[in-house]
Structure formats: structure tokens, C-alpha cells
Design an enzyme around this catalytic site. Structure first.
Site, short mmCIF file in Angstrom:
data_model
loop_
_atom_site.label_atom_id
_atom_site.label_comp_id
_atom_site.label_asym_id
_atom_site.label_seq_id
_atom_site.Cartn_x
_atom_site.Cartn_y
_atom_site.Cartn_z
N PRO A 133 0.83 -1.21 0.00
CA PRO A 133 0.00 0.00 0.00
C PRO A 133 0.86 1.26 0.00
O PRO A 133 1.85 1.35 0.73
CB PRO A 133 -0.80 -0.12 1.31
CG PRO A 133 -0.87 -1.59 1.57
CD PRO A 133 0.45 -2.13 1.09
N CYS A 134 0.47 2.22 -0.83
CA CYS A 134 1.32 3.39 -1.03
C CYS A 134 0.81 4.64 -0.32
O CYS A 134 1.46 5.69 -0.37
CB CYS A 134 1.44 3.70 -2.53
SG CYS A 134 -0.15 4.14 -3.30
N GLN A 135 -0.35 4.57 0.35
CA GLN A 135 -0.96 5.79 0.87
C GLN A 135 -0.06 6.54 1.84
O GLN A 135 -0.03 7.77 1.85
CB GLN A 135 -2.29 5.45 1.57
CG GLN A 135 -3.41 5.06 0.62
CD GLN A 135 -3.39 3.59 0.27
OE1 GLN A 135 -2.43 2.87 0.55
NE2 GLN A 135 -4.45 3.12 -0.35
#
Length: 501
Positions: A109-111
Site C-alpha cells: 500500500p502506497c498511501q
């Protein structure tokens, strides 16, 4: 460490005998990376995905290796709570995790890493350092625990370029250093999807690692298409690369396309053979009743672009001869006329000017003319002009240029598709689910579980399958290569530079 090296040696010998490398993917999403790796000759054995709808999409499109456990592929799992042993048990895989998997992949996940995600976290919490405390920012550490348990011979990690600057910390360097201590050769670089046949300018970091016994670090795929990136992409890349160490870095210069390569696939190349959609403004009730799974016929075209033909006939999936699904769009009546009048490449400040002109025209047709600020005046203004500040939201809207690859698709499309307005003014709309899938290089036979918003979110979160295919092909070549004599760090870096050139 020696035991792990012996396990990996056995796996490498298996692959050299012609057996497909077996993949466990963490944070798989709906399966963009898996689709590309499968097309490159990898065997999908297991996956972990937290999002319920994305896990369901994965199960719809891929067949579990153990028939009795196909339903288990649709179960959402948290990689922080799951472990390789219980995963193998749940999926009916006999033996230890180290016996089952050759490749460990993850689109983490890149958030917490992406600048836009950090801004959102700050706005929600009021804490400038909230991104550092986001549990998703530590998933790479959990990933390394899976490496210890699985002993893969190859590793693939995908993320946003901003992971190079996590509060001043270069996370890929840390991961590479840890992997080297575990017996791997690791490198990372930035790849743009437009260079690999994807009709989208999508810049992503890829970290690859292979067993150190191979004697040379992993390579990255050579571009197949040429594209000139807008200044915004070049600027973002420059900012990200500031955090690459000047000396001793595991960074490999990004592969650069030769000027003689075919031009990048354009938006028109990608979408022109799909059905025209006008129901949203001609018959809104029809659009409200339409589901993502509803199939519409292709228009009667005598010829297709190479890209469209590829999307209709992806290896391992059914060929789409008659039609495909996903022809749902947002119903936003206030903005249909704005979409129609916007110029190609127009952004939100331009859209705001167009909307104001529409408002003035409508106002001029009312007799008697409502006084400025009156209830009637305010009602008409609200029905004509979006409420956003053009100075704060310059990139909120964008009317796609059909002669260029698309801008980056994001998971936020699950809530707002105005970043991708269709270039055909007659259709006056944002992109459909299937069009977004095409821009991400998902083939037409790929099915998305859930309703429209969930489908957009899955597409925006995904690794483009064509980009994953390019990475997978190169990785497979590296695994099949005969082991080279062990060399020091300087020599392997020189080899990588030559390969990149």
C-alpha cells in the site's frame, strides 16, 4: 542462513529444469501484477489481499491450484495477521511455505508514502507526521518476515516513487540492505508504464532481488515504446531521486527508451474501439439500472489497433469477440455541458471559466433577470458552477488528450473520475470502468467484482498488467541464467549499468 541458501538452490534447480516459478503475492489487489506475471510464465500459487472486493475479483479471474480451495482465494486476509504456515493450510498446500513458493511479490500500500496520501492524513489528523505512524508504512517490515519464512529465489516489490523519501528515509535502500544480509542481490529503479506499452504515464518504483548464488544483480526490462513525459513527471522523478545516496546505492538508472522505438500507446489507440456511451445524459434511468457486469457489444469496426486487439485476446483468458462489460459512468448532470465545451487538455481552472460562461448564458435567458445574490441567482449558480476553488484544485479535472498516453490513474477514482474526462465532446462524460481498465492495460475479459466505485478503486490501485509482464519476463531470464562467478559490489554495479544502457 546456510539452510536458506540450500533451499533456494533447490528451487533454482527446479526452475532450470523447466518448472514454472511459483508465486506468492502479498497485497495483490485485484490481480494486476499477478496477471502480468502469469503471462510471463509464472505459476500463481497463493495471494493475500485485505480488501474484500479486490480479493473476490482475484478469485474470479484466477484459478486456485487446489480445486477444493478456490473459494479460499476470495477470502480477504490481512498480511499482518496471516502467516505463511496458516495460509498454506487454508489453501490446501502440503508442506512448509519454503516448499511451496519460489517468488515473493507485493504491491505494498502506497498511501503512507505518496505525497497525496500524506496530505490526506495530515488533513484528517492535524499531525504533520501522521504518515510516519500509519501502520501501512511498516508493512515492508512484515514483508521481510515473509521472506525469512518462504526463502524465495526472487522478490518483486512495487510502490510509488515517494517511498524514496519517507520523512527523509530511503525505504528501498533499507530493504535492499536487509535482503543482502539474507543472501540476496537487490536493486531498485523507477519505471514508467508508458515505456512498456501501457497507455498511461504512470511512474512507479520497482525493487527486485534474486538469490546471491546467481552472482549478478537483477536487471530491469528494456523499454518497448518511446514517450516524452510532461514536466510534472520529470519534476516528480527528480525530487524522488534526491534521496538516493551518492555512493553505495542499490539504485539502478532507469531504463531509457531509444528514439527509434514505436511511439507510446495513446488514449485513442486504447479506447476508440469501445462503445460510445451517451445514456447518462440521454436516458439517465438506463444508466442507473446498468451494472458493471452488464455486457455491451463492440461497435462494428473492421480493424483494430494493436493495443485493442491485445486487450480483446489476452493469453490465458477467454477471447472477447462480441463485447465486454464495465460501461458504467458517473451521473453528474451539472457538469455534462462543461465536459462538452472543455478543450482537449483542459484542467479545472479552464473548466471553471467554461462553467461561469454557461451560468451567464443561462442567466441571460431568464426574464426578469434575477438580481445578483438573490435566491434564484444562487440556485442557478449552484446548478451551473462547481464549488471548488480553481487556485486550490488545478488538477482536479482533466480532459484527456487522445493523441497522448493518459495521466496516472489513482485509487481516488473510486470517488472521483474527473481526472479523466473523455476527449469526445459528444459523449460529455468521464471515463467508464472498462475504459479505466483499458488505460491500466487490464484485458477486456478481466472481471471486476463489486459496483462502479469499487471497480474504479481496484483499477487505480493495481499494477498495470503489461508493466508487470515486462518485469516478469526480465526476472525469468535472470532466474534461468547460469550462475556467474561471485563478484564484489563495484563489479555488480557496473554490470547493472551496462544492462540499463
Amino acid at each position: 542462513m546456510k539452510a536458506g541458501a540450500a533451499v533456494r538452490a533447490t528451487k533454482l534447480e527446479r526452475i532450470r529444469r523447466g518448472r514454472a516459478p511459483r508465486v506468492l503475492e502479498l497485497c495483490s489487489g485485484c490481480g494486476g501484477m499477478s496477471l502480468g506475471l502469469k503471462a510471463a510464465g509464472f505459476n500463481l500459487v497463493a495471494h493475500i489481499e485485505l480488501d474484500t472486493t479486490a480479493a473476490e475479483s482475484y478469485a474470479i479471474n484466477f484459478s486456485a491450484p487446489v480445486a477444493a480451495c478456490r473459494e479460499a482465494w476470495a477470502i480477504a486476509r490481512d498480511m499482518t495477521e496471516s502467516d505463511p504456515v496458516s495460509l498454506c493450510r487454508d489453501l490446501g498446500l502440503d508442506g512448509s511455505p519454503a516448499d511451496q513458493f519460489d517468488v515473493l511479490a507485493a504491491g505494498l500500500p502506497c498511501q503512507a508514502f505518496a505525497r497525496i496520501g500524506r496530505s490526506k492524513l495530515r488533513s484528517v489528523t492535524g499531525d504533520d507526521d501522521a504518515f510516519k505512524n500509519d501502520p501501512r508504512a511498516r508493512l515492508y517490515q512484515r514483508f521481510l518476515q515473509y521472506v525469512e519464512a518462504v526463502h524465495p529465489v526472487a522478490i518483486v516489490i512495487e510502490n510509488v516513487p515517494d517511498i524514496l523519501n519517507f520523512g527523509g528515509h530511503n525505504v528501498p535502500e533499507e530493504i535492499c540492505g536487509t535482503l543482502e544480509d539474507m543472501g540476496y542481490l537487490a536493486r531498485y529503479t523507477l519505471l514508467n508504464a508508458a515505456y512498456y506499452g501501457v497507455p498511461q504515464m504512470r511512474e512507479r518504483l520497482f525493487l527486485l532481488a534474486v538469490d546471491a548464488s546467481l552472482g549478478r544483480p537483477p536487471g530491469f526490462p528494456v523499454p518497448t515504446h518511446a514517450a516524452k513525459l510532461p514536466s510534472g513527471y520529470e519534476g516528480a522523478r527528480t525530487v524522488a531521486l534526491r534521496y538516493v545516496p551518492d555512493e553505495g546505492s542499490r539504485f539502478t538508472e532507469s531504463p531509457w527508451p531509444a528514439s527509434t522505438l514505436p511511439s507510446a500507446v495513446t488514449v485513442r489507440d486504447a479506447l476508440s474501439d469501445l462503445p460510445r456511451i451517451t445514456e447518462h445524459y440521454k436516458a439517465p434511468a438506463v444508466m442507473r439500472r446498468r451494472h458493471v457486469s452488464d455486457v455491451l457489444p463492440y461497435p462494428s469496426f473492421t480493424s483494430l489497433t494493436d493495443y485493442a486487439a491485445k486487450m480483446r485476446a489476452w493469453p490465458g483468458l477467454p477471447k472477447c469477440h462480441a463485447g465486454t462489460d464495465g460501461h458504467v459512468v458517473r451521473l453528474t448532470p451539472r457538469d455534462f455541458e462543461i465536459f462538452r465545451r472543455m478543450r482537449i487538455g483542459g484542467d479545472y481552472p479552464h473548466a471553471s471559466v467554461v462553467a461561469q460562461a454557461i451560468f451567464e448564458e443561462r442567466l441571460s435567458h431568464i426574464r426578469p433577470r434575477p438580481a445578483q445574490g438573490s435566491e434564484a441567482w444562487r440556485a442557478l449558480h449552484k446548478a451551473s458552477v462547481p464549488p471548488y476553488d480553481p487556485g486550490k484544485f488545478p488538477n482536479k479535472w482533466w480532459k484527456m488528450d487522445p493523441a497522448m498516453p493518459s495521466r496516472t490513474l489513482t485509487a481516488h477514482m473510486g470517488k472521483d473520475t474527473y481526472s479523466h474526462i473523455h476527449w469526445d465532446s459528444r459523449q460529455r462524460r468521464t471515463v467508464s470502468v472498462r475504459e479505466a481498465a483499458r488505460l491500466q492495460s487490464f484485458p477486456d475479459a478481466f472481471r471486476f467484482a463489486g459496483a462502479m466505485n469499487a471497480a474504479f478503486r481496484q483499477i487505480g490501485n493495481a499494477v498495470p498488467p503489461l508493466l508487470a509482464l515486462a518485469v516478469g519476463r526480465q526476472l525469468k531470464l535472470d532466474l534461468l541464467r547460469k550462475p556467474a562467478a561471485r563478484c564484489d559490489r563495484a563489479e555488480t554495479d557496473e554490470t547493472s549499468d551496462v544492462a540499463a544502457a
